[in-house]
Write an enzyme that holds these catalytic residues in place. Structure first.
Site, PDB file in Angstrom:
ATOM      1  N   HIS A   1       0.839  -1.196   0.000  1.00  0.00           N
ATOM      2  CA  HIS A   1       0.000   0.000   0.000  1.00  0.00           C
ATOM      3  C   HIS A   1       0.879   1.254   0.000  1.00  0.00           C
ATOM      4  O   HIS A   1       2.104   1.180   0.037  1.00  0.00           O
ATOM      5  CB  HIS A   1      -0.993  -0.005   1.177  1.00  0.00           C
ATOM      6  CG  HIS A   1      -0.360   0.001   2.529  1.00  0.00           C
ATOM      7  ND1 HIS A   1       0.028   1.148   3.167  1.00  0.00           N
ATOM      8  CD2 HIS A   1      -0.064  -1.012   3.376  1.00  0.00           C
ATOM      9  CE1 HIS A   1       0.535   0.850   4.352  1.00  0.00           C
ATOM     10  NE2 HIS A   1       0.505  -0.442   4.505  1.00  0.00           N
TER      11      HIS A   1
ATOM     12  N   SER B   1      -5.372   5.516   6.884  1.00  0.00           N
ATOM     13  CA  SER B   1      -5.669   4.171   7.379  1.00  0.00           C
ATOM     14  C   SER B   1      -6.067   3.293   6.207  1.00  0.00           C
ATOM     15  O   SER B   1      -6.676   3.754   5.238  1.00  0.00           O
ATOM     16  CB  SER B   1      -6.814   4.242   8.396  1.00  0.00           C
ATOM     17  OG  SER B   1      -7.453   2.995   8.527  1.00  0.00           O
ATOM     18  N   LYS B   2      -5.737   2.008   6.313  1.00  0.00           N
ATOM     19  CA  LYS B   2      -6.120   1.081   5.246  1.00  0.00           C
ATOM     20  C   LYS B   2      -7.642   0.985   5.120  1.00  0.00           C
ATOM     21  O   LYS B   2      -8.161   0.531   4.120  1.00  0.00           O
ATOM     22  CB  LYS B   2      -5.525  -0.306   5.523  1.00  0.00           C
ATOM     23  CG  LYS B   2      -4.011  -0.354   5.414  1.00  0.00           C
ATOM     24  CD  LYS B   2      -3.488  -1.734   5.745  1.00  0.00           C
ATOM     25  CE  LYS B   2      -1.968  -1.706   5.922  1.00  0.00           C
ATOM     26  NZ  LYS B   2      -1.434  -2.992   6.374  1.00  0.00           N
ATOM     27  N   ARG B   3      -8.338   1.403   6.166  1.00  0.00           N
ATOM     28  CA  ARG B   3      -9.807   1.350   6.136  1.00  0.00           C
ATOM     29  C   ARG B   3     -10.415   2.652   5.612  1.00  0.00           C
ATOM     30  O   ARG B   3     -11.626   2.789   5.566  1.00  0.00           O
ATOM     31  CB  ARG B   3     -10.344   1.059   7.543  1.00  0.00           C
ATOM     32  CG  ARG B   3     -10.005  -0.339   8.033  1.00  0.00           C
ATOM     33  CD  ARG B   3     -10.521  -0.581   9.431  1.00  0.00           C
ATOM     34  NE  ARG B   3      -9.824   0.228  10.420  1.00  0.00           N
ATOM     35  CZ  ARG B   3      -8.636  -0.064  10.923  1.00  0.00           C
ATOM     36  NH1 ARG B   3      -8.001  -1.147  10.517  1.00  0.00           N
ATOM     37  NH2 ARG B   3      -8.070   0.711  11.835  1.00  0.00           N
ATOM     38  N   ASP B   4      -9.573   3.586   5.238  1.00  0.00           N
ATOM     39  CA  ASP B   4     -10.051   4.875   4.738  1.00  0.00           C
ATOM     40  C   ASP B   4     -10.530   4.703   3.295  1.00  0.00           C
ATOM     41  O   ASP B   4      -9.737   4.571   2.372  1.00  0.00           O
ATOM     42  CB  ASP B   4      -8.909   5.905   4.799  1.00  0.00           C
ATOM     43  CG  ASP B   4      -9.354   7.307   4.428  1.00  0.00           C
ATOM     44  OD1 ASP B   4     -10.463   7.438   3.866  1.00  0.00           O
ATOM     45  OD2 ASP B   4      -8.610   8.259   4.699  1.00  0.00           O
TER      46      ASP B   4
END
Length: 484
Positions: free
Chosen positions: A17, A253-256
């Site tokens: 990422h 964040s990877k959840r963004d």
């Protein structure tokens, strides 16, 4: 300085990422600027969290970005193995040495006992840390635990009242007091070494001179320094890059969901690797001057670690689109068409097995939008007007085609387009000029209504080219309602 050796050390617990890619890229630039080596090491000891294809994704997309390594799992430079899971023959004797020197000890506390201790500390408002209950077990106590069938972890004996200070390449002098850390685990109950132990040993045996990594690793540094000191190793130079933040100035964040996170996604959307390299290279590092478009070779030549930012790096989606567009505009048409064709095929805009004529039409369509395109997949959205049965006009567009001169304009244009022997951009441009001469309508009042009638849009690519690609039949059908 000694020959620079840096490493990017991902764990295969996820795919490559933006944050990882930046770490790798800055290590790569630092190494190449100083004539050093860039090593990729796989830290795969967290077996429970490793994902299938994680290692392959990391390596594949590093290579796609243009980050060629000097050593890794596929390129032994004499410092291997390059997977932590294959280095137990290196770790085990060092663990035994630390135990023999009483710098580490076996701890038989169960997970339940440790959790109870942690909860009690939190309830008292204390920072949770191991209290050292098994730091000085007698031989009889150890034997009793072994008889119970308990498996020990191995903890490092943290020196008391010691301050660990290092000069960070980005942050300057940083200090940690040892008393707040607590004896920490270097080998888990399953015999697998923990991250902070293994990484320090690996960096020593791989002759790593500089450790450049994200800000979230700074709290690991004193633990790693303890291992270096306990074993008499030289301590590398550390540099901790600031966080990457989103538009709300919150940590990326990877959840963004508002920001595309993974390099694979950029590849699949049709971004150019050179453009992504350029964009990531400016995330927390600034060149001298105002220029923002640089080749990899230029980045290597001008990279200066002293220009790493001390402030969080803002992930600017608009800037990324602009940078990629600059690169798309400079590509030759064949390359751009090759990138866009799979997206057009997937969207059903081009048949699976197109004829030469259909391919030529699609290529002309791509050429029409190349100057606007931010990434290859965007061709589907940009060119939707060519595939719609009915156009939907917004308020501005509706006002344009409702002006009183429009019926006269459209009747004249219809006659001219119907009479054309060759329906191509040059002939269409001449026809529009003839309409201007015949009706006296010119400028914005001439071009804007035609554009809205045929495309539904008030702005777009070259109008004659757009009309040519739409084709005579479709254009006349779209003009017809405005002739009355």
């Amino acid at each position: 300085m000694d020959k620079v050796r840096v490493r990017y050390a991902p764990s295969p617990t996820g795919f490559l990422h933006i944050g990882n890619a930046r770490t790798a890229l800055f290590n790569y630039l630092f190494a190449k600027h100083h004539g050093g080596d860039f090593i990729v090491r796989i830290e795969d000891t967290d077996t429970a969290r490793n994902v299938e294809g994680g290692e392959e994704s990391q390596l594949r997309y590093l290579k796609w970005l243009g980050l060629e390594w000097d050593e890794s799992v596929d390129k032994d430079g004499g410092y291997g193995p390059y997977r932590q899971s294959e280095r137990s023959a290196i770790y085990n004797p060092i663990v035994e040495q630390l135990l023999a020197e009483d710098k580490a000890y076996k701890c038989y506390m169960t997970a339940e006992e440790l959790e109870a201790e942690r909860e009690a500390q939190i309830s008292r408002g204390e920072m949770p840390r191991y209290g050292g209950q098994h730091a000085h077990l007698t031989a009889e106590q150890e034997a009793a635990f072994v008889a119970e069938g308990r498996q020990p972890s191995i903890r490092f004996r943290v020196p008391q009242d010691k301050v660990y200070t290092f000069n960070d390449m980005v942050k300057g002098d940083v200090s940690f007091e040892s008393n707040g850390i607590g004896d920490w685990v270097i080998v888990k109950k399953d015999g697998i070494p923990t991250y902070n132990f293994a990484v320090a040993v690996d960096d020593h045996f791989m002759a790593i001179t500089h450790v450049i990594r994200g800000d979230d690793h700074i709290s690991n540094t004193p633990k790693q320094m303890m291992i270096y000191e306990a074993l008499g190793y030289d301590i590398p130079v550390f540099g901790h890059m600031t966080l990457i933040v989103n538009e709300d100035r919150k940590k990326l964040s990877k959840r963004d969901g508002s920001i595309i996170q993974f390099i694979e996604q950029y590849h699949d959307l049709g971004y150019l690797p050179e453009a992504l390299f350029n964009f990531i290279g400016l995330l927390g590092w600034s060149p001298v001057g105002e220029e923002e478009i640089f080749s990899k070779e230029q980045f290597i030549e001008m990279f200066d670690e002293h220009r790493l930012s001390k402030s969080p790096a803002f992930f600017d989606k608009v800037k990324l689109a602009w940078i990629n567009n600059q690169y798309m505009k400079e590509q030759d048409l064949d390359t751009v068409f090759e990138m866009t064709l799979p997206h057009m095929t997937k969207a059903g805009l081009v048949p699976e097995n197109p004829t030469p004529a259909e391919l030529e039409w699609a290529k002309e369509l791509v050429q029409l939008y190349q100057q606007q395109m931010s990434y290859a997949g965007e061709i589907v959205e940009l060119s939707e007007l060519f595939f719609k049965e009915e156009l939907t006009l917004n308020e501005e567009a509706t006002a344009v085609v409702n002006s009183e001169q429009v019926p006269e304009l459209m009747r004249a244009l219809t006659a001219k387009l119907e009479a054309l022997e060759t329906f191509d951009a040059a002939a269409i441009k001449a026809a529009i000029k003839a309409v201007q001469k015949e009706t006296g309508i010119k400028g914005k009042n001439l071009f804007m209504p035609i554009r809205v009638a045929v495309s539904g849009q008030t702005h777009g690519p070259e109008l004659p080219n757009t009309i040519e690609l739409l084709g005579r039949e479709k254009v006349l059908a779209r003009i017809a309602p405005y002739c009355a």
